[in-house]
Scaffold this active site. Structure first.
Site, PDB file in Angstrom:
ATOM      1  CE1 TYR A 281      -4.090   1.815   0.172  1.00  0.00           C
ATOM      2  CE2 TYR A 281      -2.797   3.315   1.510  1.00  0.00           C
ATOM      3  CZ  TYR A 281      -3.923   3.048   0.758  1.00  0.00           C
ATOM      4  OH  TYR A 281      -4.878   4.014   0.592  1.00  0.00           O
ATOM      5  CE1 TYR A 331      -5.223   6.373  -1.970  1.00  0.00           C
ATOM      6  CE2 TYR A 331      -7.031   7.941  -2.114  1.00  0.00           C
ATOM      7  CZ  TYR A 331      -6.178   7.168  -1.359  1.00  0.00           C
ATOM      8  OH  TYR A 331      -6.273   7.177   0.006  1.00  0.00           O
TER       9      TYR A 331
END
Ligand SMILES: [Zn+2]
Lengths: 380, 141
Positions: A281, A331
């Site tokens: 991440y 995103y």
């Protein structure tokens, strides 16, 4: 019976990503859902579990599961919505595995749709409770990761050029991904010349803001083997969170991530040396460096030197974020990290496929530095 | 030239009222647990160490050490637009708590420096009526 490998991801669906004028979080989620059930060779009637993450622009907020379920016309035995930012995707997939293992559902769809980009979401909020840190100008998503980066630089000598290595790797991988939003390759110098946002973080240290939808379908391993695609089994999973910030002395280092990772590795009976490819991440470049240390790919404080020389690029020792990540693909708050993990294990990542990828580590982090999870994926 | 916009004023609640009452008198006070002595910050209804709801608002020395130093080049709210670039630091107070604060640095003397390890001291910035926000400035050696 151990839960390791008892459930598998059998369908993934992602919409177009980027700036999608006229779309809504609901219709993006629906499109992703249709793509995912088609990918799995399922019909919507087969879905008896529904777990959702409301987009930043979803008006239903925590009631999102009701609206989404109504929109696609299903009656799940098991449902709910969760808002844990970038940790939500992994936590929902883990919740699906647990629900299936417990017999509360057989096939669970995990869904997300958002229009943060066209909705003008700037992730500008301050953290803090009744005393908002915004009173002292501590606002926006880059603030807490800036603290992490600054402390890491002071304690371990990590440099901005090392952060740049992460951005360069993600962009290189995005350039090989026709669905990625940012596809023009960048250099370390481009990173160094990009404008400062919150020192020490520059523009190219920051993730994108995007519109899009993603759906991931999980079912029991036996059923998974009868479906269309090669099952991708969840061999290991772990989560760890902290609800503290200022009262946690090492909060900036996100030490709870180590727990999430070690639990996932232990459940899988594997370690970092078994990992062929990782989707870590990346809300900001520093996060990848922290994950590498916490997973044990290198020692504490050595993440900066680990990423030098293209080591996390395709062709390097440990390819990371092979579709481009939050920094360059889109995103989707970590949802696409799981999708890319599945594609790598299936061998569907075309130009960016890691040869003989058998084991993929996928991690998620949300609510700034507070929530984290990890999963180990393997062919089932 | 117009004066820069005022930095934001707090929304005062029953829980935070004593903090702001102290600040208006030029004092930085935090909650110290009557049961175990833990000093907590952020402000909370019970002790985060022992859950006791009895606490005293004790005065901090007003000095601290910088643990981390950010420089905001972007304003994430209109209230901060006239102040960029500005420094925000994480401060370790000798009494135990840590907090974020902007650095009052009107001459932008410290904006290109690294303040980690430096000593800072509190001052009180009136933002609205008699409401003052405790902020920090770099202590001159
Ligand atoms: Zn106590």
């Amino acid at each position: 019976m151990s839960i390791s490998g008892r459930a598998a991801i059998v369908g993934v669906g992602a919409t177009e990503q980027g700036t999608l004028q006229g779309r809504t979080p609901l219709d993006l989620g629906i499109e992703a859902f249709k793509r995912a059930i088609a990918d799995a060779g399922l019909r919507k009637e087969d879905i008896d579990g529904l777990l959702t993450m409301p987009g930043t622009t979803s008006p239903e907020a925590s009631l999102h599961y009701l609206r989404f379920g109504e929109a696609v016309g299903i009656n799940p035995r098991y449902t709910g919505s969760m808002t844990m930012g970038g940790a939500t995707a992994g936590c929902l997939v883990q919740m699906a595995v647990m629900a299936i293992h417990a017999g509360l559902a057989s096939t669970v769809a995990c869904v997300f749709g958002d229009t943060a980009k066209t909705g003008g979401v700037t992730f500008n909020r301050a953290s803090g409770g009744e005393l908002s840190w915004g009173l002292w100008g501590m606002l926006g998503a880059a603030a807490n990761s800036g603290i992490a980066a600054d402390r890491h630089m002071h304690e371990y000598g990590t440099t901005s050029r090392q952060l740049a290595e992460v951005a360069v790797a993600c962009r290189k991988h995005a350039s090989m991904n026709e669905h990625a939003v940012m596809r023009t390759p960048i250099t370390i110098e481009d990173h160094q010349n990009s404008r400062m946002i919150v020192r020490p973080l520059r523009l190219l240290d920051c993730c994108l803001i995007s519109d899009g939808g993603v759906c991931i379908i999980v079912t029991g391993i036996d059923r998974a083997r009868d479906l269309k695609k090669k099952p991708v089994a969840i061999k290991g999973m772990g989560q760890a969170h902290t609800t503290m910030n200022m009262e946690h002395e090492r909060w900036w280092y996100v030490p709870h991530q180590k727990q999430a990772l070690s639990d996932a590795f232990r459940m899988a009976g594997l370690g970092p040396s078994d990992v062929d490819v990782a989707q870590l991440y990346d809300n900001f470049t520093i996060s990848v460096i922290l994950w590498l240390e916490h997973a044990g790919f290198c020692k504490e404080g050595e993440g900066g030197s680990f990423v030098e020389g293209g080591r996390i690029q395709l062709g390097g020792d440990l390819p990371v974020n092979t579709a481009g990540g939050n920094l360059s693909e889109s995103y989707m708050e970590g949802w696409l990290h799981i999708v890319e993990g599945v594609r790598q294990i299936r061998g569907e990542s075309s130009a960016r496929q890691v040869a003989d990828a058998e084991t993929c580590l996928v991690t998620g982090r949300g609510m700034s530095l507070n929530c984290s999870n990890a999963m180990i994926l393997q062919g089932g | 030239m117009n004066a820069p916009t005022k930095k934001p004023a707090p929304q005062i609640t029953a829980l935070t009222q004593p903090f702001w009452d102290a600040a208006s008198k030029g004092e930085l006070r935090m909650q110290k647990c009557q049961s175990c002595g833990h000093i907590r910050f952020p402000i909370g209804p019970v002790c985060t160490a022992c859950l006791s709801d009895k606490s005293d608002w004790v005065r901090m020395s007003g000095r601290g050490t910088v643990l981390s130093h950010l420089v905001f080049h972007r304003a994430y709210s209109p209230a901060w637009k006239d102040h960029v670039p500005y420094s925000v630091v994480m401060v370790q107070l000798p009494e135990g708590p840590r907090m974020f604060t902007d650095i009052v640095d009107l001459e932008r003397k410290y904006i290109d420096q690294d303040l980690v390890g430096r000593t800072v001291e509190v001052l009180f910035d009136t933002v609205e009526g008699d409401v003052a926000v405790p902020r920090f400035k770099v202590a001159e050696p």
